[in-house]
Design a protein around this motif. Structure first.
Motif, mmCIF file in Angstrom:
data_model
loop_
_atom_site.group_PDB
_atom_site.id
_atom_site.type_symbol
_atom_site.label_atom_id
_atom_site.label_comp_id
_atom_site.label_asym_id
_atom_site.label_seq_id
_atom_site.Cartn_x
_atom_site.Cartn_y
_atom_site.Cartn_z
ATOM 1 N N HIS A 173 15.229 12.097 7.365
ATOM 2 C CA HIS A 173 14.993 11.177 6.550
ATOM 3 C C HIS A 173 14.523 9.957 6.678
ATOM 4 C CE1 HIS A 173 17.205 14.155 3.710
ATOM 5 N NE2 HIS A 173 18.044 14.309 4.567
ATOM 6 N N ASP B 5 18.239 16.557 10.123
ATOM 7 C CA ASP B 5 18.952 15.608 9.059
ATOM 8 C C ASP B 5 19.120 14.310 9.761
ATOM 9 O OD1 ASP B 5 19.918 15.170 6.840
ATOM 10 O OD2 ASP B 5 21.680 16.313 6.712
ATOM 11 N N HIS C 220 16.572 20.009 -0.920
ATOM 12 C CA HIS C 220 17.731 19.185 -0.332
ATOM 13 C C HIS C 220 18.937 19.253 -1.167
ATOM 14 C CE1 HIS C 220 19.903 16.029 1.639
ATOM 15 N NE2 HIS C 220 19.510 16.228 2.595
ATOM 16 N N HIS D 190 13.493 18.443 8.289
ATOM 17 C CA HIS D 190 14.514 17.798 7.431
ATOM 18 C C HIS D 190 14.740 16.433 8.281
ATOM 19 C CE1 HIS D 190 18.562 18.603 5.358
ATOM 20 N NE2 HIS D 190 18.386 17.275 5.457
#
Ligand SMILES: [Zn+2]
Length: 366
Positions: free
Chosen positions: A70, A326, A211, A68
Motif C-alpha cells: 500500500h 500488506d 482488497h 499487495h
C-alpha cells in the motif's frame, strides 16, 4: 507488524540457488513426486522431512514481486484526519517501502491505495480521490521505475466515472492493473450496475486486485473487533460468492482477479459454496463453482502461515498463489520467513514469490 526476528531469519539464510538444493538420501524429484501425490496442502505437513534442508528461496537476485503493497499519500492522510473515530495508520513514505523491499528481497511492489476511513463515493469526491491516488502512484512509478508498479483505483460506486478513470489509468498512466474493494456501501462486485465496468476490464484482459472492505451492513457487528480481524475475510468470501452468483467470473473470463489474504474465508467455504450453489443459476457457473475458484489468483498477505496457506492450497493450484505483504501494515519479512519454513518445494516457493506474478502481468500486456 512483523518483529525483527523475521528480518534476522531472512538475513541469516545462506544464498542457495534453487538448482543447488540437494536432499540427503531423498532426491528433489522424489520429494516433488511425494508432494504432488499428497496434494499441495499436504506438502505443508512434510515440515519434519524438510527441516534439515538448506532453506530455499533465499536467492534474492531474482526478486520477489509484491502484489499487495500500500501507499498512503499525504492528501489521503489529510482526508482521514478529518474523519472522527478512524483508527491509526502506520507512518508511510516511499523510502520506507523501498527499505522494507530491499531488506526482504522484494524487487517490485505493485502499489495500491490503502482505503480505510475514507472511501469512494459515487460523486465528484470519489472521482477526485481515484484521480489523485492514481496520479500520485504514477509519479512514484516514474521516480522508481525498477521498483514500483501501479494498481489503479476506480471510483466504483460510479460506473461511468470508473470507465473514464480506467481509460486514463491504463492508457495514459500505463498502470499495471486495477485495484478494487470487495464492496462499496452495500454492493458487492457481482452487482448488475458494475457490469459495464467488468465488460471493459474483460476486453482489456485486466489484472484486478480485490482488497477487502467493511460493508455498511457489517461495521462494528462485534464492538471492539476491528474489521480487519474478521470482517475483511468474510467480505472477501462474500464478493467472490457475488461474482459467482451473477456470472461475472464465467461471462468475463479474461479478467484476472487477485483476491487478498488467500481469498479470506473462501477456502474454508469453497466446498459448501459449490454444493449449495443455486440450481437455477447453474448456467452462471457452467463449468462448476470450483472451476471458477481454482482459476483466480490469491495473495499471501496474512495467509502465509501453515493453516491459511494449507487451506488455500487445498483449493487452488500453487500456480494461482502470488506474493503479497500488506506493507506498511506488515513487513514483507513475515511472508518471506513463512514461505521459507513452509516445507514447500523450492520451485513452488519461487513461483509464488515471483514467477506466477510475472506470468499474470505479462498476460495483461499481451
Ligand atoms: Zn491491505
Amino acid at each position: 507488524m512483523a518483529d525483527d526476528n523475521d528480518h534476522r531469519i531472512v538475513s541469516q539464510v545462506p544464498s542457495v540457488p534453487d538448482s543447488d538444493i540437494s536432499l540427503s538420501n531423498v532426491s528433489r524429484r522424489a520429494v516433488l513426486k511425494h508432494a504432488a501425490a499428497l496434494g499441495a496442502g499436504a506438502a505443508l505437513s512434510l515440515r519434519p522431512l524438510f527441516a534439515k534442508l538448506p532453506r530455499v528461496d533465499s536467492n534474492t537476485t531474482h526478486g520477489r514481486i509484491d502484489v499487495h503493497h500500500h501507499m498512503l499519500p499525504p492528501f489521503y492522510m489529510d482526508l482521514r484526519r478529518a474523519v472522527p473515530d478512524v483508527g491509526k495508520m502506520p507512518a508511510w513514505s516511499a523510502s520506507k517501502s523501498l527499505e522494507d523491499m530491499e531488506k526482504n528481497g522484494v524487487s517490485t511492489a505493485m502499489l495500491s491505495l490503502a482505503v480505510s476511513g475514507v472511501t469512494f463515493d459515487a460523486g465528484e469526491a470519489g472521482r477526485s480521490l481515484a484521480r489523485k491516488s492514481n496520479d500520485f502512484g504514477a509519479q512514484l512509478v516514474k521516480d522508481h521505475p525498477a521498483s514500483f508498479g501501479l494498481l489503479a483505483a476506480l471510483p466504483l460506486p460510479d460506473p461511468k466515472g470508473s470507465l473514464a478513470e480506467m481509460e486514463y489509468a491504463l492508457d495514459t498512466l500505463h498502470a499495471n492493473g486495477i485495484a478494487l474493494l470487495s464492496s462499496y456501501g452495500d454492493k458487492w462486485l457481482g452487482d448488475a450496475t458494475y457490469e459495464p465496468v467488468f465488460e471493459e476490464l474483460n476486453r482489456r484482459k485486466a489484472v484486478v486486485f480485490v482488497h477487502p472492505n467493511a460493508p455498511n451492513c457489517c461495521v462494528n457487528v462485534l464492538p471492539h473487533v476491528p474489521a480487519s480481524t474478521m470482517e475483511f475475510y468474510f467480505d472477501t468470501a462474500r464478493t467472490i460468492e457475488s461474482l459467482l452468483l451473477n456470472g461475472t467470473f464465467s461471462r468475463f473470463p479474461n479478467v484476472q482477479f487477485i483476491f487478498s489474504h488467500g481469498g479470506g474465508a473462501m477456502p474454508i467455504l469453497a466446498n459448501r459454496m459449490a454444493r449449495l450453489f443455486p440450481k437455477d443459476l447453474a448456467s452462471y457457473a457452467p463449468n462448476g463453482v470450483l472451476y471458477e475458484l481454482k482459476r483466480q489468483y490469491y495473495d499471501t498477505a496474512s495467509a502465509s502461515n501453515p493453516t491459511s496457506l494449507g487451506a488455500i492450497m487445498s483449493i487452488v493450484p500453487s500456480s494461482q498463489i502470488v506474493f503479497g505483504s500488506d506493507f506498511p501494515f506488515l513487513s514483507a519479512g513475515e511472508v518471506v520467513s513463512d514461505l521459507m519454513h513452509s516445507g514447500l518445494p523450492g520451485a513452488m516457493v519461487d513461483a509464488i514469490s515471483r514467477d506466477n506474478a510475472v506470468r499474470l502481468f505479462a498476460r495483461m500486456k499481451g
